[in-house]
Design a protein around this motif. Structure first.
Motif, short mmCIF file in Angstrom:
data_model
loop_
_atom_site.label_atom_id
_atom_site.label_comp_id
_atom_site.label_asym_id
_atom_site.label_seq_id
_atom_site.Cartn_x
_atom_site.Cartn_y
_atom_site.Cartn_z
N ALA A 145 49.88 30.66 7.82
CA ALA A 145 50.18 29.24 7.66
C ALA A 145 49.78 28.80 6.25
O ALA A 145 48.61 28.91 5.87
N ILE A 146 50.76 28.30 5.50
CA ILE A 146 50.50 27.86 4.13
C ILE A 146 50.61 26.34 4.09
O ILE A 146 51.67 25.78 4.37
N GLY A 147 49.51 25.69 3.74
CA GLY A 147 49.46 24.23 3.74
C GLY A 147 48.74 23.73 4.98
O GLY A 147 49.21 23.93 6.11
N CYS A 148 47.58 23.11 4.78
CA CYS A 148 46.74 22.68 5.91
C CYS A 148 46.44 21.18 5.86
O CYS A 148 45.33 20.75 6.18
N GLY A 149 47.41 20.40 5.43
CA GLY A 149 47.28 18.95 5.54
C GLY A 149 47.46 18.56 6.99
O GLY A 149 47.43 19.41 7.89
N THR A 204 53.61 22.35 2.84
CA THR A 204 52.94 22.03 1.58
C THR A 204 53.69 20.88 0.91
O THR A 204 54.75 20.45 1.39
N PRO A 205 53.19 20.36 -0.23
CA PRO A 205 53.94 19.32 -0.94
C PRO A 205 55.36 19.78 -1.27
O PRO A 205 55.60 20.96 -1.54
N LEU A 206 56.29 18.82 -1.26
CA LEU A 206 57.71 19.13 -1.39
C LEU A 206 58.02 19.98 -2.62
O LEU A 206 58.81 20.92 -2.55
N ASP A 207 57.40 19.67 -3.76
CA ASP A 207 57.76 20.37 -4.99
C ASP A 207 57.29 21.82 -5.01
O ASP A 207 57.63 22.56 -5.93
N THR A 208 56.53 22.25 -4.00
CA THR A 208 56.07 23.65 -3.96
C THR A 208 56.85 24.49 -2.96
O THR A 208 56.64 25.70 -2.88
N HIS A 209 57.74 23.85 -2.17
CA HIS A 209 58.42 24.60 -1.10
C HIS A 209 59.22 25.80 -1.64
O HIS A 209 59.15 26.89 -1.07
N ALA A 210 60.01 25.55 -2.69
CA ALA A 210 60.96 26.58 -3.13
C ALA A 210 60.25 27.88 -3.47
O ALA A 210 60.63 28.96 -2.98
N GLU A 211 59.22 27.79 -4.26
CA GLU A 211 58.51 28.99 -4.70
C GLU A 211 57.91 29.74 -3.49
O GLU A 211 58.00 30.97 -3.39
N ILE A 212 57.31 28.98 -2.59
CA ILE A 212 56.64 29.62 -1.45
C ILE A 212 57.66 30.26 -0.51
O ILE A 212 57.48 31.39 -0.04
N PHE A 230 39.02 34.06 13.65
CA PHE A 230 39.45 35.38 13.21
C PHE A 230 40.56 35.32 12.16
O PHE A 230 41.08 36.36 11.74
N ALA A 231 40.93 34.10 11.76
CA ALA A 231 41.96 33.97 10.72
C ALA A 231 41.31 34.09 9.34
O ALA A 231 40.21 33.60 9.12
N SER A 232 42.00 34.75 8.43
CA SER A 232 41.56 34.76 7.04
C SER A 232 41.90 33.42 6.42
O SER A 232 42.77 32.70 6.90
N SER A 233 41.22 33.10 5.34
CA SER A 233 41.54 31.85 4.66
C SER A 233 41.45 32.06 3.15
O SER A 233 40.69 32.90 2.67
N GLY A 234 42.26 31.30 2.43
CA GLY A 234 42.25 31.44 0.98
C GLY A 234 42.98 30.31 0.30
O GLY A 234 43.81 29.63 0.91
N ALA A 235 42.62 30.11 -0.99
CA ALA A 235 43.25 29.03 -1.74
C ALA A 235 44.66 29.42 -2.19
O ALA A 235 45.54 28.57 -2.30
N ASP A 236 44.87 30.72 -2.44
CA ASP A 236 46.15 31.20 -2.97
C ASP A 236 46.86 32.04 -1.91
O ASP A 236 46.31 33.04 -1.43
N TYR A 237 48.07 31.65 -1.56
CA TYR A 237 48.78 32.36 -0.49
C TYR A 237 49.31 33.72 -0.91
O TYR A 237 49.55 34.61 -0.08
N ARG A 238 49.51 33.92 -2.22
CA ARG A 238 50.20 35.13 -2.68
C ARG A 238 49.48 36.42 -2.32
O ARG A 238 50.07 37.33 -1.72
N LYS A 276 50.59 40.90 5.32
CA LYS A 276 51.95 41.28 5.76
C LYS A 276 52.34 40.56 7.05
O LYS A 276 52.62 41.21 8.09
N PRO A 277 52.39 39.24 7.02
CA PRO A 277 52.70 38.48 8.24
C PRO A 277 54.15 38.68 8.67
O PRO A 277 55.03 38.94 7.85
N ASP A 278 54.38 38.54 9.97
CA ASP A 278 55.76 38.55 10.48
C ASP A 278 56.46 37.24 10.13
O ASP A 278 57.68 37.22 9.98
#
Lengths: 429, 287
Positions: free
Chosen positions: A40-44, A106-114, A83-91, A98-100
């Motif tokens: 899961a990327i983005g935790c707002g 996340t904020p709209l302007d970051t969607h495309a890259e992610i 048991f979930a890992s957590s991090g500031a950078d999703y990459r 290697k998630p399925d």
């Protein structure tokens, strides 16, 4: 990449309630070995709701949560579980875990890259609406998703809602007759702003505000249009079976002049070219026997500062009116125009003599409309949309509830409205 | 200069009002609305009156169906289970459920496995209802939002029956709390308060049920409990209505919260809001 410290607010909650007995049991929740691994990327607030909901679905495991803002990351991890890992950078998490599937909230302007990074990593993608900030980004996403045959679903979950699914069936079968107009509202009594944990004169204030109130900045979001209108633009296009032909928008920063860059008061008008439904076998009016395509218009508005209308849609047809919201629907019958046989003409004309008073009643908005047919659904649209996505990933089915083509069509309409807001003219969708 | 901002919303089946004190109105409003958003989230998630809530999903499930629940609900149910156990069933989120034979059902008719986050109904008719704890839990969550936003002085009031105080107003020892029906006033600081009564003056029959019998409570009692968290205050005020008053002290002693105390315990209430207070003064019971 590590888990947040064990002395979490979750443990604090369990201990603060004064009942020690069961607290340790809950904290000792066992590890999970379910099949579908999700990052899961983005935790707002929306991201956390998606994470929470996913943890109620069997055989799904949140293997990681990512967010650059610490307090959001901590909250996301609380919902994902210990048991979930957590991090500031999703990459690096994409590479390591290697998630399925990847959830993007996340904020709209970051969607495309992610989305492109996730598709490149071979993961299925569930992306919150709006798909992305610009059409150029939308095209890049489409190329990436289509080239890799990524299973993709956009978070336009109203399509999963039982009220709207019932409404769609009613419209398709001609129960409303010809659709003549649509009204959509997204009105709220709110400034639509999150609190920033530092004072305004702090040098960090603006950066934090851009992260936590990103929807108020014009280079990060299209404000009410991308965050709310996109839901109803998609819903109405889905209900009517076609996107609008053109759209016009007007609005401004009228109520909350607090430094925001996007309008807090927006109204749109959109034209839909519709094919009439099949005319009823009996009692069809002249307008209903006209089978040529026609134009129906939708108005949409969103204001902040008055919540009377709430978030709702009204669909007006020649035979009935649907008042809709995600939790309830109502169908009111409309007395349609009917053809009168020659032998009854005298009586029909006689009725016209008294029509003045009747007409007055009919245009009174407070006049009784009769008892509506109620649509009372079951289920939760966010959960049902996520269930549909999970099922699509498991069965490797690219035909999702709302796929990449729908996401791009929705982005096109929303960006046309945004363009109109700037140019103050009609824009083709 | 300190200012007070008031935010309110119709949620949790009542009017929730927040009063926040600080030096930045925009910030206070943003904090208040975010706190109200959190309360709304809890309402949408827990309400048994909404078809799309998690509670309704559980209530719709078949007997024997093992349901996976989220971590937050797992934690809240763990607290409910502990409260049910500690208070000898006087607090029960299943209260009011009846089986096919019309007999009352209890928490024991649910199989709750917190280590696996699983919940299973053991009998037809089991229905969860967080009415006895939900408002308190929502206020506690809202407090976290306010503290994270740096708000140090606030009063949260849910429908007049649940209050949560952060700090106190400037130049005051606490937030003023009034109970007009008994013409009482007191102050609250850094604590939660919950008041439960067997019935509202306009009700003929109590809507609070004795968990063990499923019958409406009799009499016209009122209990106000203060605690460190609104969740605990709400659980206790509900339970102490059910527990005979001579066993209240024992129940309070079983709770690991030094702030817990019964602020008010009234055995007979005036029949209407305009009625004069009863002749005896209400007692303040301390641990």
């Amino acid at each position: 990449m590590s888990n947040p410290p064990a002395s979490s607010s979750r443990r604090e909650f369990l201990q603060s309630t004064g009942f020690a007995a069961m607290s340790s049991l809950a904290m000792a929740a066992a590890g999970e070995d379910e099949a579908l691994r999700v990052l899961a990327i983005g935790c707002g607030s929306r991201g956390c709701e998606l994470i929470r909901t996913l943890t109620t679905i069997d055989d799904v495991s949140i293997v990681g949560v990512a967010d650059p803002y610490g307090p959001h990351l901590e909250r996301g991890w609380q919902y994902a579980g210990p048991f979930a890992s957590s991090g500031a950078d999703y990459r690096p998490m994409l590479e390591r875990l290697k998630p399925d599937a990847v959830i993007v909230a996340t904020p709209l302007d970051t969607h495309a890259e992610i989305v492109i990074d996730a598709a490149t990593a071979g993961a299925a993608v569930y992306c919150e609406k709006l798909l992305c900030y610009s059409l150029e980004e939308a095209n890049r996403i489409a190329d990436s998703v289509n080239n890799r045959e990524t299973i993709f679903q956009i978070g336009l979950q109203l399509r999963a809602n039982a009220v709207y699914r019932q409404a769609r069936a009613m419209i398709e079968t001609g129960l409303l007759g010809k659709i003549v107009a649509v009204d959509c509202r997204w009105h709220r009594q709110t400034a639509w702003r999150r609190p920033i944990p530092v004072k305004r004169d702090d040098p960090e204030y603006r950066n934090l505000d851009r992260e936590m109130n990103w929807w108020l900045y014009a280079d990060r979001s299209h404000g009410l249009l991308s965050e709310f209108a996109s839901h109803q633009f998609d819903l109405i296009a889905w209900l009517l079976g076609t996107p609008p032909r053109r759209i016009m928008a007007t609005g401004g920063i009228d109520i909350f002049r607090d430094g925001r860059e996007v309008a807090d008061n927006v109204t749109c008008v959109a034209d839909f070219v519709l094919e009439p439904p099949p005319a009823p076998r009996r009692g069809a009016s002249v307008s209903e026997t006209d089978t040529a395509p026609y134009t129906a218009r939708m108005t949409w508005s969103s204001v902040q500062g008055n919540g009377f209308a709430g978030a709702s849609e009204t669909i007006y047809g020649t035979r009935g009116t649907l008042r809709l919201s995600p939790v309830r629907g109502e169908l009111y019958r409309e007395a349609p125009e009917t053809s009168v046989a020659w032998t009854d003409q005298q009586g029909a004309n006689a009725a016209l003599v008294t029509a003045g008073k009747t007409l007055k009643e009919a245009i009174n908005p407070w006049a009784p409309r009769g008892k509506p047919l109620e649509i009372l659904p079951r289920g939760n649209d966010t959960r049902d949309a996520l269930l549909a996505f999970v099922e699509a990933v498991r069965s490797k089915n690219r035909q999702t509830l709302c796929g990449i083509d729908d996401a791009i069509a929705n982005t096109r309409v929303t960006l046309a409205a945004r363009q109109s807001l700037v140019d103050q003219t009609w824009v083709n969708c | 200069m300190l200012e007070t901002v008031r935010c309110e919303r119709l949620v949790l089946g009542c009017r929730c009002e927040l009063r926040l004190v600080g030096d930045d109105r925009v910030h206070l409003r943003a904090a208040g609305e975010t706190a109200l958003d959190e309360i709304s989230r809890i309402d949408a998630w827990l309400s048994c009156f909404r078809h799309d809530s998690e509670t309704s999903r559980i209530n719709r499930a078949d007997v024997g169906e093992s349901l996976r629940i989220d971590h937050e609900l797992n934690d809240l149910l763990a607290v409910c289970a502990a409260a049910w156990q500690t208070l000898d069933g006087a607090f029960d989120p299943v209260a009011g459920s009846r089986g096919e034979d019309g007999q009352p059902l209890t928490w024991a008719d649910l199989e709750f496995d917190p280590s696996r986050r699983r919940l299973t109904k053991l009998a037809n008719g089991v229905r969860l209802d967080f009415g006895g704890v939900g408002k308190g839990y929502a206020l506690d969550r809202a407090r976290r939002i306010l503290l994270a936003a740096g708000v140090e002085r606030a009063l949260l009031n849910a429908g007049g029956s649940s209050q949560l105080a952060l700090g106190s107003p400037e130049n005051s020892a606490g937030w003023p709390i009034a109970l007009p029906v008994l013409d009482l006033n007191w102050e609250l600081a850094n604590a939660a308060l919950s008041t439960s009564a067997t019935k509202h003056p306009t009700q003929k029959v109590s809507d609070v049920l004795t968990p063990q019998t499923g019958q409406p409570l009799e009499g016209e009692r009122l209990v106000t409990v203060q605690a460190g968290t609104a969740t605990l205050a709400e659980i206790l005020s509900t339970a102490l209505l059910v527990i005979p008053s001579d066993r209240h002290a024992r129940a309070i002693r079983s709770i690991e919260d030094p702030q817990v105390k019964i602020v008010l315990r009234q055995q007979q209430l005036p029949t209407s809001r305009s009625a004069t207070p009863p002749p005896h003064s209400p007692r303040v019971v301390r641990r």
